[in-house]
Design an enzyme around this catalytic site. Structure first.
Site, PDB file in Angstrom:
ATOM      1  N   HIS A  29       0.854  -1.190   0.000  1.00 25.47           N
ATOM      2  CA  HIS A  29       0.000   0.000   0.000  1.00 25.47           C
ATOM      3  C   HIS A  29       0.895   1.247   0.000  1.00 25.47           C
ATOM      4  O   HIS A  29       1.341   1.674   1.066  1.00 25.47           O
ATOM      5  CB  HIS A  29      -0.899   0.019   1.229  1.00 25.47           C
ATOM      6  CG  HIS A  29      -1.720  -1.219   1.403  1.00 25.47           C
ATOM      7  ND1 HIS A  29      -3.058  -1.275   1.092  1.00 25.47           N
ATOM      8  CD2 HIS A  29      -1.393  -2.456   1.858  1.00 25.47           C
ATOM      9  CE1 HIS A  29      -3.531  -2.498   1.345  1.00 25.47           C
ATOM     10  NE2 HIS A  29      -2.527  -3.217   1.820  1.00 25.47           N
ATOM     11  N   PRO A 131      -4.942  -5.877  11.537  1.00 24.89           N
ATOM     12  CA  PRO A 131      -6.406  -5.889  11.675  1.00 24.89           C
ATOM     13  C   PRO A 131      -6.866  -4.512  12.161  1.00 24.89           C
ATOM     14  O   PRO A 131      -6.501  -4.081  13.253  1.00 24.89           O
ATOM     15  CB  PRO A 131      -6.650  -6.974  12.738  1.00 24.89           C
ATOM     16  CG  PRO A 131      -5.407  -7.814  12.732  1.00 24.89           C
ATOM     17  CD  PRO A 131      -4.295  -6.870  12.408  1.00 24.89           C
ATOM     18  N   HIS A 276      -4.139   3.071  -2.894  1.00 25.99           N
ATOM     19  CA  HIS A 276      -4.301   2.553  -1.531  1.00 25.99           C
ATOM     20  C   HIS A 276      -3.789   1.125  -1.434  1.00 25.99           C
ATOM     21  O   HIS A 276      -3.116   0.763  -0.468  1.00 25.99           O
ATOM     22  CB  HIS A 276      -5.778   2.591  -1.129  1.00 25.99           C
ATOM     23  CG  HIS A 276      -6.054   1.986   0.206  1.00 25.99           C
ATOM     24  ND1 HIS A 276      -5.738   2.608   1.379  1.00 25.99           N
ATOM     25  CD2 HIS A 276      -6.600   0.792   0.555  1.00 25.99           C
ATOM     26  CE1 HIS A 276      -6.073   1.828   2.396  1.00 25.99           C
ATOM     27  NE2 HIS A 276      -6.604   0.717   1.917  1.00 25.99           N
ATOM     28  N   SER A 399     -19.832 -12.009  38.564  1.00 25.98           N
ATOM     29  CA  SER A 399     -20.041 -13.370  38.075  1.00 25.98           C
ATOM     30  C   SER A 399     -18.737 -14.100  37.798  1.00 25.98           C
ATOM     31  O   SER A 399     -18.641 -15.313  38.001  1.00 25.98           O
ATOM     32  CB  SER A 399     -20.892 -13.353  36.794  1.00 25.98           C
ATOM     33  OG  SER A 399     -22.225 -12.972  37.065  1.00 25.98           O
ATOM     34  N   GLU A 428     -16.258  -6.564  25.242  1.00 26.41           N
ATOM     35  CA  GLU A 428     -15.345  -7.707  25.274  1.00 26.41           C
ATOM     36  C   GLU A 428     -14.151  -7.525  24.348  1.00 26.41           C
ATOM     37  O   GLU A 428     -13.013  -7.834  24.713  1.00 26.41           O
ATOM     38  CB  GLU A 428     -16.085  -8.999  24.897  1.00 26.41           C
ATOM     39  CG  GLU A 428     -17.026  -9.517  25.967  1.00 26.41           C
ATOM     40  CD  GLU A 428     -18.419  -8.926  25.872  1.00 26.41           C
ATOM     41  OE1 GLU A 428     -19.284  -9.312  26.673  1.00 26.41           O
ATOM     42  OE2 GLU A 428     -18.634  -8.074  24.973  1.00 26.41           O
ATOM     43  N   HIS A 489     -26.167 -18.687  25.568  1.00 23.96           N
ATOM     44  CA  HIS A 489     -25.140 -18.467  26.590  1.00 23.96           C
ATOM     45  C   HIS A 489     -24.343 -19.732  26.902  1.00 23.96           C
ATOM     46  O   HIS A 489     -23.480 -19.709  27.770  1.00 23.96           O
ATOM     47  CB  HIS A 489     -25.788 -17.950  27.885  1.00 23.96           C
ATOM     48  CG  HIS A 489     -26.099 -16.487  27.845  1.00 23.96           C
ATOM     49  ND1 HIS A 489     -26.858 -15.914  26.863  1.00 23.96           N
ATOM     50  CD2 HIS A 489     -25.729 -15.467  28.670  1.00 23.96           C
ATOM     51  CE1 HIS A 489     -26.966 -14.615  27.086  1.00 23.96           C
ATOM     52  NE2 HIS A 489     -26.287 -14.315  28.168  1.00 23.96           N
ATOM     53  N   ARG A 536     -19.274 -22.329  36.473  1.00 21.24           N
ATOM     54  CA  ARG A 536     -20.191 -21.578  37.325  1.00 21.24           C
ATOM     55  C   ARG A 536     -20.642 -22.436  38.499  1.00 21.24           C
ATOM     56  O   ARG A 536     -20.822 -21.941  39.610  1.00 21.24           O
ATOM     57  CB  ARG A 536     -21.414 -21.115  36.524  1.00 21.24           C
ATOM     58  CG  ARG A 536     -22.385 -20.264  37.349  1.00 21.24           C
ATOM     59  CD  ARG A 536     -23.650 -19.921  36.602  1.00 21.24           C
ATOM     60  NE  ARG A 536     -24.553 -21.068  36.475  1.00 21.24           N
ATOM     61  CZ  ARG A 536     -25.836 -20.971  36.130  1.00 21.24           C
ATOM     62  NH1 ARG A 536     -26.356 -19.781  35.866  1.00 21.24           N
ATOM     63  NH2 ARG A 536     -26.582 -22.043  36.024  1.00 21.24           N
TER      64      ARG A 536
END
Length: 690
Positions: A29, A131, A276, A399, A428, A489, A536
């Site tokens: 590029h 990324p 580009h 949790s 996240e 979940h 859990r």
């Protein structure tokens, strides 16, 4: 300081090197580095607190090239400024990080100038980028770590840490969701030591950004709580310098500098997608060089005086600042020896003496603890002995049990930058990237969430593995044991996905004892990230006088309970909560006279590294009747159970129901496991009889 002819010549030299590197590689590029070169030059030559002779000086400013496709810009700067190479033991070497020959092999195998910046491969690269959005998000973690280091170690008479973090981003970075997550967090934290430079050239691979991206970026960042300033023309070095002075004067907000640039300034394909993402072509290169006043037919040309000019600028300034800091740190060490020792250990990623004494013991208990709970207890004990261990969660600390609760831990906030509890919000992806940035500044970060949501963070987790940095990714709610929350979940394929990442250690401990040993391994990591996958629901704490010691975790897998004769008819292999299921099935098989060995496999990656002799001791090749047990996708288990083995696992998504109903529905019962074992043993006996 007004712009000089040498400033212009240096900028155009950078452009020429970028053009030539891309053209010779026939890949890359060229347009972006050409367009933004004046800004990067001004930053490095006149503002960046960085010593090319010691590129890992602790109080250096950090520069992150978030638009990593413009890597030739960074390679050219590293070459022209004479940055020295650093080895894996953090020793500065005599050779240059990037030579002219390295530039000539841009994008070729083993070149120090790969297609995108790679941390630990080329000195002077602060983080791996490529990324889009990852670099700017990582820079937020760097700035947070810098703020924390200053709060913990600075004293009224000693400002040991006061570095700034700069990140150069493009339109693509601004479109990525992770950049928005991170920018929102940075605004809340009032990170005035953070400066993002937005290269607004309005071109992406598909064309002009008008087809996809028409928002008011400046207004968005003002809403985040950032200071925003604009440079109308990237070529106006004086305006660029004023923008950096604006950042340096800001004390309460992070700063966004919006710079309007043009792809391939002066080239015949200016402002086109071709510039580009493609070389300019030989004629295009000549035309551009003619425009910039460079010899048209000379490749990788560095005019006389340019290297000296950089030496008089960033070279002299950086060396002076670094030398002054080292002398200053000598006095600091004399006044605050314990704090100085911590700083030196942080830089070498070394643990405090006696840190293992902090690890607790958990007595045998049939009721036991959820591994998230035992991990939280270990974490709190360890953090008191390891002051630079800090972290939080993506809004789930109650949790995931990752809140540090001892006196002095507090929350990291604008008013308490020495806090060690990070509140990262429902972000996240940014949580993982921010943790990467903190680890790159050498503190020890962890972050946490539910295992199912590791998918949101996968790209940043992958980068922590690619960069070989010891981030701790903590995931709870590890299976269909989440129960009534249902398949949205309940993780199924996530374990297999994490295990597929080279360089990531994935631990799924079976009880509190294995949790302690997991943290013993993880705390000592220097060049590897780890993922802790925790339950859990309560799991019994095993009686280690009856079963093998949990120290076997360090080898990845171990014989937890053997057949009475020591010669097993069948091997039951399991991780996490399913280890207890395997033990129950072993007892049921014993009633039938079938000798079962139970192997706990908390970390496949560590087991695979063991000598073949040890692996054969745990899994004797002659015993082909094997059953793998895991409340997750069966993908990958065949490497351990063999083509003739069986796996009790998940072949579909989960369901919403109470835990006991789910276990029965999906076959996670001692009876089901024992039946599969009987079938395999019977088949082997028939084969032997035949």
């Amino acid at each position: 300081m007004p712009t000089t002819e040498l400033d212009t010549l240096a900028v155009n030299t950078i452009r020429g090197l970028c053009m030539d590197a891309v053209q010779q590689a026939e890949s890359g590029h060229p347009g972006t580095p050409m367009g933004i070169a004046p800004v990067a030059y001004t930053l490095w030559q006149k503002f960046l607190r960085f010593d090319p002779q010691d590129p890992i000086w602790p109080n250096r400013d950090r520069f992150v090239l978030s638009e990593g496709h413009a890597s030739t810009l960074l390679w050219s700067l590293l070459h022209l400024t004479g940055v020295r190479a650093v080895d894996p033991d953090y020793e500065v070497l005599g050779r240059q990080s990037v030579t002219l020959d390295d530039l000539k092999t841009f994008r070729q195998l083993d070149s120090r100038c790969p297609g995108h910046p790679e941390y630990r491969w080329t000195s002077g690269v602060e983080t791996t980028t490529g990324p889009l959005g990852q670099g700017v998000a990582t820079s937020v973690g760097m700035a947070m770590a810098g703020r924390w280091l200053a709060a913990r170690y600075n004293r009224d008479d000693f400002r040991v840490f006061d570095f700034d973090v700069y990140a150069l981003a493009g339109d693509g970075c601004m479109m990525e969701g992770i950049a928005s997550e991170a920018a929102s967090l940075a605004g809340h934290q009032q990170l005035s030591n953070l400066c993002w430079i937005y290269d607004s050239n309005r071109i992406t691979i598909e064309g002009h950004t008008d087809i996809t991206f028409t928002e008011d970026v400046a207004a968005r960042f003002l809403a985040y709580g950032w200071n925003v300033t604009t440079v109308a023309d990237a070529n106006d070095l004086d305006a660029v310098a004023r923008a950096f002075h604006t950042f340096k004067a800001e004390t309460e907000r992070p700063t966004l500098i919006v710079v309007h640039s043009h792809i391939g300034y002066g080239s015949p394909v200016e402002d086109s997608p071709k510039a580009h993402g493609s070389p300019l072509g030989e004629d295009g290169v000549r035309t551009a060089k003619r425009f910039f006043g460079l010899p048209e037919d000379e490749q990788f040309y560095v005019p006389a005086g340019v290297r000296d000019w950089f030496e008089q600028g960033i070279g002299a300034r950086g060396a002076g600042l670094r030398t002054a800091w080292e002398n200053f740190f000598t006095s600091y060490r004399a006044s605050y020896p314990e704090l100085a020792d911590e700083i030196e250990r942080i830089q070498r990623r070394k643990l405090p003496d006696g840190w293992e004494a902090a690890l607790p013991d958990f007595p045998a208990d049939p009721k036991g603890l959820a591994t998230r709970d035992s991990s939280g207890k270990v974490l709190n004990s360890l953090a008191q002995r390891l002051p630079w261990l800090m972290g939080g969660s993506a809004d789930l600390a109650p949790s995931t049990k990752t809140l540090l609760e001892f006196e002095g831990a507090e929350s990291f906030q604008p008013g308490s930058p020495d806090g060690r509890n990070l509140h990262l919000g429902v972000r996240e992806h940014a949580s993982a990237a921010v943790s990467n940035g903190m680890a790159l500044v050498k503190v020890r970060p962890y972050w946490s969430g539910f295992l199912i949501f590791s998918d949101y963070a996968k790209a940043a987790i992958r980068l922590s593995a690619l960069m070989e940095i010891p981030v701790v990714h903590i995931f709870t709610h590890d299976s269909i044991g989440v129960g009534e929350d249902g398949p949205t979940h309940q993780p199924v394929e996530q374990l297999a996905g994490l295990r597929a990442m080279p360089g990531l250690l994935v631990f799924r401990p079976a009880d509190a004892g294995e949790v302690v040993e997991t943290w013993r391994v993880v705390a000592g990591l220097r060049h590897e990230p780890a993922a802790l996958v925790l339950s859990r629901q309560n799991l019994p704490t095993l009686d280690r006088s009856r079963f093998a010691a949990a120290a076997g975790v360090a080898r990845g897998a171990y014989v937890l309970a053997d057949a009475p004769s020591g010669e097993p008819d069948v091997i039951l292999l399991a991780t996490g909560s399913e280890v207890h299921l395997a033990l129950s099935a072993r007892e049921e098989l014993a009633v039938d006279g079938i000798g079962a060995r139970v192997v706990s496999m908390p970390c496949w990656e560590l087991f695979d590294r063991q000598p073949q002799e040890y692996r054969d001791e745990v899994l004797p090749p002659a015993v082909t009747a094997r059953v793998g047990i895991e409340q997750a996708s069966t993908f990958g288990w065949d490497r351990y159970v063999g083509s003739g083995g069986a796996v009790v696992g998940m072949h579909t998504y989960g369901a919403s129901a109470p835990l006991k109903q789910l276990l029965h529905h999906f076959g996670f019962t001692p009876e089901r496991v024992a039946q599969r074992a009987r079938e395999l043993v019977g088949a082997r006996q028939r084969e032997a009889g035949a």
